[in-house]
Design an enzyme around this catalytic site. Structure first.
Site, PDB file in Angstrom:
ATOM      1  N   ALA A 122     -10.580 -37.049  69.805  1.00  0.00           N
ATOM      2  CA  ALA A 122     -11.326 -36.802  68.558  1.00  0.00           C
ATOM      3  C   ALA A 122     -11.068 -37.915  67.545  1.00  0.00           C
ATOM      4  CB  ALA A 122     -10.933 -35.442  67.981  1.00  0.00           C
ATOM      5  N   ASP A 163     -13.190 -35.379  77.376  1.00  0.00           N
ATOM      6  CA  ASP A 163     -12.805 -34.978  76.024  1.00  0.00           C
ATOM      7  C   ASP A 163     -13.584 -35.772  74.970  1.00  0.00           C
ATOM      8  OD1 ASP A 163     -11.504 -37.206  76.996  1.00  0.00           O
ATOM      9  OD2 ASP A 163      -9.482 -36.549  76.471  1.00  0.00           O
TER      10      ASP A 163
END
Ligand code: MEV
Length: 330
Positions: A122, A163
């Protein structure tokens, strides 16, 4: 000041096999990583990561090639790769195409980084998205994915990039290694329970261990990967149908195969057993294994029972919502 946020992730099906060309299912979670970026007039990059007690860490732009503090390596490697790709330089006139004085960056996470819920991916995605805004460079999602993926591989050497896809596209995704396929699965919120074992796992070590096993016994391990692939493809359909009983059964089958790969652990097994004994439809580890989190699926009426059982077995419940929005400028 530019403010960007990107979601963390939860692996639902297909971990490890996805490193080897198979699909997985991942969902973006409603806990976000925020990155604040500002240009500076000098050639310094000043970073702050209060969550990791890193204050005013300063390097010169010219030193982006040198090793940096581990708390900030994803952010600085992302900057280095972005500057290289778009030939952004700091220096004296004649000015290069893009002139960059320096940068001030701060990151703030809504979830503890130790949970293994995708803080590195992230922060990488949010940093690159923020830089693209600062320098006025349009990047398509796939370009953002490719540069973020390069950054992760530069640091970790291994990984499928699932991810990053969750951080960029958001929602719940059917994903194949390196972003070969990234497809949205139409589902809002998945009634998944997440339990943290209290043990921090090292993804790269576990991925390398599976790589070694694959080299030693390709026939056996590829067969396991093929079976995982079938489960993932079935799970995609059952998630779309919201058939949570079937999804739970598929989780149990996936967990059997992860055990055969040798990536489960005593702590994960305790929490998985506790969920199943308290009536969950299914449960499995989520991510690399060896620790971090497990997930379970249960009937609505039984959710609290399963949560209590996980806590009694020593797990920490993490309350989160799935299918969250991908990276955004706030
Ligand atoms: C780790 O969260 C999931 C793995 O499949 C690694 C990866 O896909 O990058 C084990």
């Amino acid at each position: 000041m530019i403010k960007v946020s990107a979601p963390g992730k939860l692996m639902l099906f297909g971990e490890h096999a996805v490193v080897h060309g198979r699909p997985c299912i991942v969902t973006a979670i409603d806990a976000r990583m925020r990155v604040f970026l500002k240009k500076r007039g000098d050639n310094k990059i000043i970073t702050n990561v209060p969550d990791l007690n890193l204050k005013n860490y300063i390097i010169s732009i010219e030193d982006l090639d040198k090793p940096y503090a581990k708390e900030i390596k994803f952010v600085l490697t992302a900057i280095k790769n972005f500057f290289e790709k778009y030939q952004i330089k700091s220096g004296l006139p004649p000015l290069p195409k893009f002139w960059c004085g320096g940068l001030e960056i701060e990151t703030k996470s809504e979830f503890p980084m130790r949970f293994g819920l995708g803080s590195s991916s992230a922060v990488t995605v949010a940093t690159i998205r923020g830089l693209s805004k600062i320098f006025g460079i349009k990047m398509k999602n796939k370009e953002l994915f490719d540069l973020s993926y390069k950054t992760i591989l530069d640091i970790q050497g291994v990984g499928s990039g699932f991810d990053l896809a969750a951080a960029i596209y958001g929602g719940t995704l059917y994903f194949v290694t390196g972003g070969k396929v990234i497809k949205k699965i139409e589902i809002r919120n998945i009634p998944v329970i997440v339990g943290y074992t209290g043990i921090k796992a090292d993804t790269a070590t576990l991925v390398k261990m599976v790589n070694r096993k694959l080299k030693e016994n390709p026939e056996k391990i590829n067969k396991i990967f093929d079976e995982i692939e079938k489960i993932v493809n079935q799970a995609k359909i059952e998630i779309e149908n919201q058939n949570w009983k079937k999804v739970g059964e598929l989780m149990n089958l996936n967990q059997d195969l992860l055990r055969k790969l040798g990536v489960s652990s005593k702590e994960l097994e305790n929490l998985i057993e506790a969920s199943l004994n308290s009536g969950a439809y299914g449960a499995k580890l989520s991510g690399a294994g060896g620790g971090d989190c497990m997930i379970a699926i249960a009937q609505k009426e039984n959710l609290n029972n399963v949560k209590r059982a996980i806590e009694k077995a020593g797990g920490q419940i993490i309350d989160l919502k799935t299918s969250a929005q991908g990276v955004i400028l706030e």
